[in-house]
Scaffold this active site. Structure first.
Site, PDB file in Angstrom:
ATOM      1  N   LYS A 226       0.840  -1.198   0.000  1.00 59.30           N
ATOM      2  CA  LYS A 226       0.000   0.000   0.000  1.00 59.30           C
ATOM      3  C   LYS A 226       0.877   1.251   0.000  1.00 59.30           C
ATOM      4  O   LYS A 226       1.897   1.298   0.692  1.00 59.30           O
ATOM      5  CB  LYS A 226      -0.905  -0.031   1.236  1.00 59.30           C
ATOM      6  CG  LYS A 226      -2.041   0.989   1.241  1.00 59.30           C
ATOM      7  CD  LYS A 226      -2.950   0.769   2.460  1.00 59.30           C
ATOM      8  CE  LYS A 226      -4.111   1.734   2.533  1.00 59.30           C
ATOM      9  NZ  LYS A 226      -4.978   1.499   3.717  1.00 59.30           N
TER      10      LYS A 226
ATOM     11  N   SER B  74     -10.002   2.091   2.807  1.00 62.02           N
ATOM     12  CA  SER B  74      -9.126   2.837   1.930  1.00 62.02           C
ATOM     13  C   SER B  74      -8.213   1.945   1.076  1.00 62.02           C
ATOM     14  O   SER B  74      -7.719   2.382   0.044  1.00 62.02           O
ATOM     15  CB  SER B  74      -8.244   3.775   2.757  1.00 62.02           C
ATOM     16  OG  SER B  74      -7.380   3.030   3.606  1.00 62.02           O
TER      17      SER B  74
ATOM     18  N   SER C 176      -9.956  -0.490   6.892  1.00 59.62           N
ATOM     19  CA  SER C 176      -9.396  -0.365   5.535  1.00 59.62           C
ATOM     20  C   SER C 176      -8.709  -1.600   4.980  1.00 59.62           C
ATOM     21  O   SER C 176      -8.377  -1.640   3.797  1.00 59.62           O
ATOM     22  CB  SER C 176      -8.422   0.805   5.481  1.00 59.62           C
ATOM     23  OG  SER C 176      -9.153   2.004   5.442  1.00 59.62           O
TER      24      SER C 176
HETATM   25  N1  GLN Z   1     -13.260   4.046   6.139  1.00 63.07           N
HETATM   26  C1  GLN Z   1     -12.657   4.442   7.369  1.00 63.07           C
HETATM   27  C2  GLN Z   1     -12.334   5.914   7.325  1.00 63.07           C
HETATM   28  O1  GLN Z   1     -12.661   6.519   6.376  1.00 63.07           O
HETATM   29  C3  GLN Z   1     -11.465   3.594   7.678  1.00 63.07           C
HETATM   30  C4  GLN Z   1     -10.186   4.087   7.120  1.00 63.07           C
HETATM   31  C5  GLN Z   1      -9.015   3.208   7.435  1.00 63.07           C
HETATM   32  O2  GLN Z   1      -9.134   2.150   8.035  1.00 63.07           O
HETATM   33  N2  GLN Z   1      -7.850   3.677   7.038  1.00 63.07           N
HETATM   34  O3  GLN Z   1     -11.777   6.457   8.218  1.00 63.07           O
END
Ligand code: GLN
Length: 501
Positions: A80, A155, A179
């Site tokens: 990532k 994400s 994410s």
């Molecule tokens: N969707 C969640 C957010 O927008 C989780 C993001 C993540 O785990 N990096 O914060």
């Protein structure tokens, strides 16, 4: 498509070990696949074939020379793009870091290189990992290989789609509120968020430091276990890193036994708001686990109702201070303001141009939540809720060894569907956020296809902190039950992508 790229990582490392395939051949097969499909899927923000191939050639040479290599040596992997790499730009999905090449490798990346895994490329993400769909990436969204008009989750949608489209056998993600797990759920892959502190975050571009964890993404449970075993372990560079080892996840994944295990179904994470197909598959898996000898109990976590509200105060508060360092002086972008270029005006112009709408939204929210008049009222209250959620888990784990729920309320939604509605986007994480607030490990395992739309559904497993091995044990056992019924892996139901180029 080369048959090689459809194989699980555990099979590939065996072939590599026996000398039946070379790492160059395997790495090239994945690079070819990316050439053929990634203009549609857009999993990668950056790929450099020559660096990947030279790492592969080096491993092949060392193997030929009889050197004793790591179990996973030669297996290609995708990372990532919020983990620093000295040989590739690291953007975290943001314009503000475009072109920045870090001066050091993240500890996870160091361990990957030391074990001899060629890095295929850096995967796409929502800007600074804020989002559930990759639509907030400054470089355009990734797409779901099951249906290119849909999101691959976020994400870490780059890491889920790269594995689901057979461009990489395994990938690394990060999980602050889901994410790793949400993208795994909507792409028919496995994703694990380890216990807080189990994997080093040194070199992870921080989103919310009290919630972030790095973890594996793969097409089966054993492969994630192998990667977690590679990247976990104490790191003196990360002050939150656990001192002790949590044992071998791969050993746990090979047990394939749930007899006598107490498995708790979380009452609050089902029913209203959950798609019928998601619930149907969930109930079937509860039955399968019971038939295999697990004891099913119902548990209640009444404070989960407040988890999203608390998370969207704690996360923006921490993110707003973590992102303060992107000031036009130290990293990446610098924009000249109109008029007199004082330092404040250069910073303001750079942050205005460099950050996208979701990042700005959260910086404003976080700064407000931390301001002197509001601190106790917002941030303080959120911390109290966090404690209540931790107590809910503690009580639930008195009754159960592992907790289960659907990973997400729905299957993958359409690109664009929730973009204008931040609250609808936030609600995807209703089942995943509590684990981050409590620091416990959580895994998403493929759980069949929803009746309504034929799209992948995930089941989430949760264990007490440091008991990650239980997730691998139950996850692999459930996966085996499914594969016995289906006659193949879930990913093998995915439609073929059109190959171009
Ligand atoms: N969707 C969640 C957010 O927008 C989780 C993001 C993540 O785990 N990096 O914060």
């Amino acid at each position: 498509m080369s048959e090689l790229i459809r194989k699980n990582a555990s099979e590939l490392v065996e072939l590599l070990g026996k000398g039946e395939i070379s790492s160059v051949e395997l790495t090239q097969a994945h690079l070819d696949r990316s050439m053929a499909v990634d203009h549609d899927v857009h999993s990668y923000l950056h790929q450099d074939a020559s660096t990947a191939l030279s790492a592969a050639a080096d491993i092949d040479r060392r193997r030929a020379a009889g050197e004793k290599l790591h179990l996973l040596a030669g297996l290609p992997i995708a990372v990532k793009d919020n983990l620093t790499t000295t040989d590739a730009p690291t953007t975290s999905g943001s314009k503000i870091l475009e072109g920045w090449v870090p001066p050091y490798d993240a500890t996870v990346v160091k361990r990957i290189r030391a074990a001899g895994l060629p890095i295929l490329g850096k995967t796409n993400l929502d800007e600074f990992a804020m989002g559930s769909s990759t639509e907030f990436s400054a470089f355009g969204p990734s797409r779901n290989p099951w249906d290119l008009t849909r999101i691959p989750g976020g994400s870490g949608g780059g890491s889920s789609s790269v594995v689901a489209s057979f461009q990489a056998p395994v990938a690394i993600g990060s999980d602050t509120g889901g994410s790793i797990r949400f993208p795994a759920s909507v792409t028919g892959t496995v994703g694990n968020k380890p216990t807080y502190g189990a994997v080093s975050r040194y070199g992870l571009i921080a989103l919310a430091s009290s919630l972030d964890q790095v973890g594996p993404v793969s097409r089966n449970v054993l492969d994630s276990a192998l990667i977690q075993d590679l990247i976990a372990g104490h790191d003196p560079h990360d002050s939150t890193s656990l001192p002790e080892s949590l044992g071998s996840m791969a050993d746990a994944a090979r047990k394939l036994d749930v007899k006598g295990m107490r498995i708790g179904v979380i009452k609050e994470l089902m029913g209203e708001g959950f798609q019928p197909g998601v619930m149907n598959r969930f109930k079937e898996s509860v039955n399968l686990l019971q038939q295999a000898g697990a004891e099913i109990v119902e548990v209640s976590c009444p404070n989960f109702e407040y988890a999203i509200a608390a998370y969207y105060l704690i996360l923006p508060a921490e993110a707003s201070s973590n992102l303060a360092k992107f000031d036009s002086v130290r990293f990446g972008l610098r924009v000249a303001p109109e008029g007199n270029p004082t330092i404040e005006r250069v910073m303001a112009a750079t942050r205005e141009a460099g950050f996208g709408p979701e990042v700005k939204r959260r910086i404003i929210l976080g700064t407000y939540a931390l301001s002197s008049g509001s601190y106790e009222h917002f941030y303080g209250a959120a911390l109290k809720v966090r404690t209540l959620i931790q107590r809910d888990f503690a009580a639930a784990f008195e009754k159960a060894d592992v907790l289960i729920s659907p990973t997400a309320p729905t299957t993958a939604f359409k690109i664009g569907e929730k973009l204008e509605d931040p609250l609808a986007m936030y609600l995807n994480d209703i089942a995943t956020i509590p684990a981050n607030l409590a620091g416990i490990p959580g895994m998403s395992v493929p759980n069949g296809l929803a009746d309504e739309d034929g799209l992948p559904v995930g089941i989430q497993l949760l264990a007490p902190a440091r008991e990650d091995a239980r997730l691998y044990q139950v996850g692999a056992a459930l996966e085996k039950m499914h594969e016995d019924i289906w006659g193949k892996r879930m990913i093998d139901f995915a439609p073929e992508l059109e190959v171009r180029g």
